[in-house]
Design a protein around this motif. Structure first.
Motif, mmCIF file in Angstrom:
data_model
loop_
_atom_site.group_PDB
_atom_site.id
_atom_site.type_symbol
_atom_site.label_atom_id
_atom_site.label_comp_id
_atom_site.label_asym_id
_atom_site.label_seq_id
_atom_site.Cartn_x
_atom_site.Cartn_y
_atom_site.Cartn_z
ATOM 1 N N LEU A 153 -22.712 -7.029 25.963
ATOM 2 C CA LEU A 153 -20.867 -6.537 25.642
ATOM 3 C C LEU A 153 -20.157 -6.877 26.332
ATOM 4 N N ARG A 154 -20.779 -7.333 27.325
ATOM 5 C CA ARG A 154 -19.227 -7.887 28.622
ATOM 6 C C ARG A 154 -19.054 -9.647 28.215
ATOM 7 N N VAL A 155 -20.352 -10.141 28.064
ATOM 8 C CA VAL A 155 -19.706 -11.117 27.809
ATOM 9 C C VAL A 155 -18.611 -11.985 27.162
ATOM 10 N N ILE A 156 -17.671 -11.281 25.774
ATOM 11 C CA ILE A 156 -17.041 -11.311 25.718
ATOM 12 C C ILE A 156 -15.600 -10.569 25.402
ATOM 13 N N ALA A 157 -14.571 -11.460 25.940
ATOM 14 C CA ALA A 157 -13.485 -10.899 27.367
ATOM 15 C C ALA A 157 -12.046 -10.401 26.091
ATOM 16 N N SER A 158 -11.879 -11.659 24.751
ATOM 17 C CA SER A 158 -11.315 -10.925 23.638
ATOM 18 C C SER A 158 -11.120 -12.377 22.820
ATOM 19 N N PRO A 159 -10.623 -11.836 21.826
ATOM 20 C CA PRO A 159 -10.207 -13.034 20.861
ATOM 21 C C PRO A 159 -9.161 -14.048 21.180
ATOM 22 N N LEU A 160 -8.949 -14.651 20.947
ATOM 23 C CA LEU A 160 -7.614 -15.668 21.226
ATOM 24 C C LEU A 160 -7.451 -16.026 19.728
ATOM 25 N N ILE A 161 -5.410 -14.940 19.254
ATOM 26 C CA ILE A 161 -4.696 -15.372 18.364
ATOM 27 C C ILE A 161 -4.451 -16.259 18.664
ATOM 28 N N ARG A 167 -25.432 -14.634 21.043
ATOM 29 C CA ARG A 167 -25.645 -13.560 20.866
ATOM 30 C C ARG A 167 -25.136 -12.208 21.567
ATOM 31 N N ALA A 168 -23.972 -12.181 21.735
ATOM 32 C CA ALA A 168 -22.563 -11.285 21.980
ATOM 33 C C ALA A 168 -22.631 -11.053 20.233
ATOM 34 N N VAL A 169 -21.834 -12.732 19.805
ATOM 35 C CA VAL A 169 -20.530 -12.480 18.937
ATOM 36 C C VAL A 169 -21.835 -11.631 17.250
ATOM 37 N N GLU A 170 -23.010 -12.015 17.835
ATOM 38 C CA GLU A 170 -24.302 -11.425 16.442
ATOM 39 C C GLU A 170 -24.447 -10.314 16.978
ATOM 40 N N ARG A 171 -24.298 -9.585 18.402
ATOM 41 C CA ARG A 171 -24.423 -8.686 17.650
ATOM 42 C C ARG A 171 -23.061 -7.948 17.984
ATOM 43 N N ASN A 226 -13.750 -22.094 9.316
ATOM 44 C CA ASN A 226 -14.721 -20.838 9.723
ATOM 45 C C ASN A 226 -14.765 -20.843 11.144
ATOM 46 N N GLN A 227 -14.642 -20.871 11.871
ATOM 47 C CA GLN A 227 -14.732 -20.726 13.608
ATOM 48 C C GLN A 227 -13.889 -19.846 13.771
ATOM 49 N N PHE A 228 -13.952 -19.120 15.120
ATOM 50 C CA PHE A 228 -13.776 -18.116 15.684
ATOM 51 C C PHE A 228 -13.515 -18.468 16.745
ATOM 52 N N VAL A 229 -12.195 -18.373 18.082
ATOM 53 C CA VAL A 229 -12.781 -18.577 19.181
ATOM 54 C C VAL A 229 -11.951 -17.096 20.455
ATOM 55 N N PHE A 230 -11.960 -17.176 21.117
ATOM 56 C CA PHE A 230 -12.951 -16.217 22.279
ATOM 57 C C PHE A 230 -12.611 -16.128 23.609
ATOM 58 N N ARG A 231 -12.380 -15.561 24.263
ATOM 59 C CA ARG A 231 -12.617 -15.242 26.027
ATOM 60 C C ARG A 231 -13.071 -15.720 26.188
ATOM 61 N N VAL A 232 -13.456 -15.680 26.945
ATOM 62 C CA VAL A 232 -15.077 -15.308 27.471
ATOM 63 C C VAL A 232 -15.335 -15.787 28.857
ATOM 64 N N ARG A 233 -16.285 -14.860 29.074
ATOM 65 C CA ARG A 233 -16.558 -14.803 30.995
ATOM 66 C C ARG A 233 -16.992 -16.330 31.314
ATOM 67 N N PRO A 234 -16.696 -17.173 32.616
ATOM 68 C CA PRO A 234 -16.588 -18.148 33.077
ATOM 69 C C PRO A 234 -18.397 -18.452 33.403
ATOM 70 N N GLU A 235 -18.954 -17.422 33.356
ATOM 71 C CA GLU A 235 -20.514 -17.687 34.035
ATOM 72 C C GLU A 235 -21.095 -16.859 32.873
ATOM 73 N N ALA A 236 -20.803 -17.328 31.620
ATOM 74 C CA ALA A 236 -21.620 -17.025 30.496
ATOM 75 C C ALA A 236 -21.954 -18.517 29.876
ATOM 76 N N ASN A 237 -23.328 -18.329 29.564
ATOM 77 C CA ASN A 237 -23.571 -19.648 29.142
ATOM 78 C C ASN A 237 -23.688 -19.565 27.233
ATOM 79 N N LYS A 238 -23.641 -20.629 26.610
ATOM 80 C CA LYS A 238 -23.339 -20.662 24.893
ATOM 81 C C LYS A 238 -24.746 -19.499 24.357
ATOM 82 N N VAL A 239 -25.290 -19.568 24.814
ATOM 83 C CA VAL A 239 -26.986 -18.319 23.958
ATOM 84 C C VAL A 239 -26.492 -17.199 24.552
ATOM 85 N N GLU A 240 -25.964 -16.917 25.151
ATOM 86 C CA GLU A 240 -25.105 -15.122 25.704
ATOM 87 C C GLU A 240 -24.038 -15.366 24.507
ATOM 88 N N ILE A 241 -22.746 -16.194 24.389
ATOM 89 C CA ILE A 241 -21.806 -15.909 23.629
ATOM 90 C C ILE A 241 -22.474 -15.497 21.860
#
Length: 96
Positions: free
Chosen positions: A5-13, A42-46, A25-40
């Protein structure tokens, strides 16, 4: 990162984010710098209950800012482009 839940900081509009959303059909998010693609993924899907096809990330270095003689640096951050599966959708402004 343990807490998804802490991986995604905010959506970038932004204008570019809206354009890639309409075209691919792409969305842009600001995420934590230490997050990897697998965590991102999982976080979006959850969080949004959608299926993610692809995640692309970009690291941004913080700019150097000066005030008089002292110089500092703004924080580094990471942007993620998340491509959703066909028929999937995220609506950020559904209650506005």
């Amino acid at each position: 990162m343990k807490d998804l839940l802490r991986v995604i900081a905010s959506p970038l509009i932004t204008e570019k984010g809206t354009l890639v959303n309409e075209q691919g059909n792409q969305f842009v998010f600001r995420v934590r710098p230490e997050a990897n693609k697998v965590e991102i993924r999982r976080a979006v899907e959850r969080l949004f209950k959608v299926r993610v096809e692809k995640v692309r990330t970009i690291n941004y270095l913080g700019k150097i800012r000066r005030v008089g003689r002292s110089a500092g640096r703004r924080p580094h951050w990471k942007k993620a482009y998340v491509t959703l599966a066909e028929g999937q959708r995220i609506d950020f402004f559904e209650n506005v």
